[in-house]
Design an enzyme around this catalytic site. Structure first.
Site, PDB file in Angstrom:
ATOM      1  N   HIS A   7       0.856  -1.191   0.000  1.00 16.84           N
ATOM      2  CA  HIS A   7       0.000   0.000   0.000  1.00 16.84           C
ATOM      3  C   HIS A   7       0.892   1.242   0.000  1.00 16.84           C
ATOM      4  O   HIS A   7       1.977   1.247   0.580  1.00 16.84           O
ATOM      5  CB  HIS A   7      -0.915  -0.003   1.234  1.00 16.84           C
ATOM      6  CG  HIS A   7      -1.954   1.063   1.169  1.00 16.84           C
ATOM      7  ND1 HIS A   7      -1.695   2.361   1.533  1.00 16.84           N
ATOM      8  CD2 HIS A   7      -3.239   1.042   0.736  1.00 16.84           C
ATOM      9  CE1 HIS A   7      -2.781   3.086   1.335  1.00 16.84           C
ATOM     10  NE2 HIS A   7      -3.738   2.308   0.857  1.00 16.84           N
ATOM     11  N   GLU A  48      -3.066   2.909  -7.380  1.00 20.67           N
ATOM     12  CA  GLU A  48      -3.187   4.027  -6.435  1.00 20.67           C
ATOM     13  C   GLU A  48      -2.485   5.280  -6.967  1.00 20.67           C
ATOM     14  O   GLU A  48      -1.268   5.421  -6.773  1.00 20.67           O
ATOM     15  CB  GLU A  48      -2.497   3.678  -5.114  1.00 20.67           C
ATOM     16  CG  GLU A  48      -3.160   2.654  -4.262  1.00 20.67           C
ATOM     17  CD  GLU A  48      -2.538   2.692  -2.865  1.00 20.67           C
ATOM     18  OE1 GLU A  48      -3.250   3.063  -1.931  1.00 20.67           O
ATOM     19  OE2 GLU A  48      -1.343   2.383  -2.717  1.00 20.67           O
TER      20      GLU A  48
HETATM   21  P1  13P Z   1      -9.203   7.077   0.531  1.00 17.87           P
HETATM   22  O1  13P Z   1     -10.375   6.263   0.035  1.00 17.87           O
HETATM   23  O2  13P Z   1      -9.359   7.505   1.962  1.00 17.87           O
HETATM   24  O3  13P Z   1      -8.857   8.186  -0.391  1.00 17.87           O
HETATM   25  O4  13P Z   1      -7.959   6.094   0.544  1.00 17.87           O
HETATM   26  C1  13P Z   1      -7.641   5.359  -0.598  1.00 17.87           C
HETATM   27  C2  13P Z   1      -6.739   4.278  -0.161  1.00 17.87           C
HETATM   28  O5  13P Z   1      -5.623   4.518   0.281  1.00 17.87           O
HETATM   29  C3  13P Z   1      -7.289   2.929  -0.198  1.00 17.87           C
HETATM   30  O6  13P Z   1      -6.420   2.009   0.356  1.00 17.87           O
END
Ligand code: 13P
Length: 261
Positions: free
Chosen positions: A96, A168
């Site tokens: 992550h 991401e």
């Molecule tokens: P948010 O949905 O709080 O923007 O975070 C995204 C994330 O890091 C999912 O793991």
């Protein structure tokens, strides 16, 4: 036709004690939308067993937020794939963006974790994406292709199809420290990156693996915008942070995604 979407709640280091019980009471696992998706809850380690117990007999699955690549030994504070599978986990998030940024995890570490997860039949959710500087410098394509290659190193084709990728865009995460204010990503530009990820997987393996592999969007989504991401061809699900902390808002995300998928 699209496969069942994968909707993942990443609680991060949120919710404690009775808050978890309240979440579980409020989230309706029997809602028809839940059965039309693969819904995965990723709590902190200490609640995994409780969640796994709760998920039995429902369509819910449970995932951890991290693991260590060794199966046992003197690694104080770590948890192995062997231990996770023992308590009923089916998925595990690896790499992550917060772990990469705050805990210095490299692509090599993430790859080792993914390989270890697969060895224990845990499905890794491998996260990666470009940062704001890379995006602004027009490096997104290169970063993404490199990340796919490095994070999938030594993963065999039979295992690769079980991997979930979470794209991401670091600048689009609600709690991002990349930028002063997180920037809203557009479903169209996310689709371009998802398509590139699938193409790179096809080049590394073959078209069948690329078709089967699930690519979830891990930028910021909530019930107000998730449908527009769900409508995109290569967005097979979402990894939800902030909007998963409340059972009701996560339930809406699931319903909205399923309706638009
Ligand atoms: P948010 O949905 O709080 O923007 O975070 C995204 C994330 O890091 C999912 O793991």
């Amino acid at each position: 036709m699209k496969q069942k979407p994968l909707i993942i709640a990443n609680w991060k280091m949120n919710l404690a004690g009775s808050e978890v019980d309240r979440w579980l009471e409020k989230f309706d696992a029997n809602d028809p939308a839940v059965s039309q998706a693969n819904v995965i809850i990723c709590p902190s380690f200490v609640f995994l067993e409780k969640l796994a117990h709760h998920a039995k007999g429902t369509g819910l699955a449970v995932g951890a937020q991290d693991l260590y690549w060794e199966d046992k030994g003197a690694y104080t504070g770590e948890i192995s794939g062997k231990q996770l599978i023992d308590i009923g986990c089916q998925f595990v998030i690896v790499g992550h963006s917060e772990r990469r940024k705050l805990f210095g995890e490299t692509d090599e570490v993430v790859n080792a974790k993914a390989l270890s997860a697969l060895q224990y039949r845990l499905r890794p959710i491998i996260c990666f994406g470009e940062n704001y500087k890379e995006k602004e410098e027009g490096q997104t394509k290169k970063v993404i292709v490199d990340k796919v290659r490095e994070n999938f190193k030594d993963i065999r084709s039979t295992d690769a199809r079980k991997v979930v990728i979470a794209y991401e865009p670091l600048w689009a995460i609600s709690t991002s420290t990349e930028v002063e204010e997180p920037i809203a990503d557009s479903p169209e530009s996310a689709q371009v990156v998802h398509k590139l990820i699938r193409k790179t997987v096809a080049e590394l393996y073959d078209d069948n693996v690329a078709k089967e592999i699930r690519i979830a969007y891990g930028g910021s989504v909530d019930s107000s915008n998730v449908a527009s991401f769900a409508a995109m061809d290569d967005i097979d699900g979402v990894l939800v942070g902030g909007a998963s902390k409340e059972a009701s808002s996560f339930q809406s995300v699931v319903s909205e995604f399923v309706e638009k998928n």
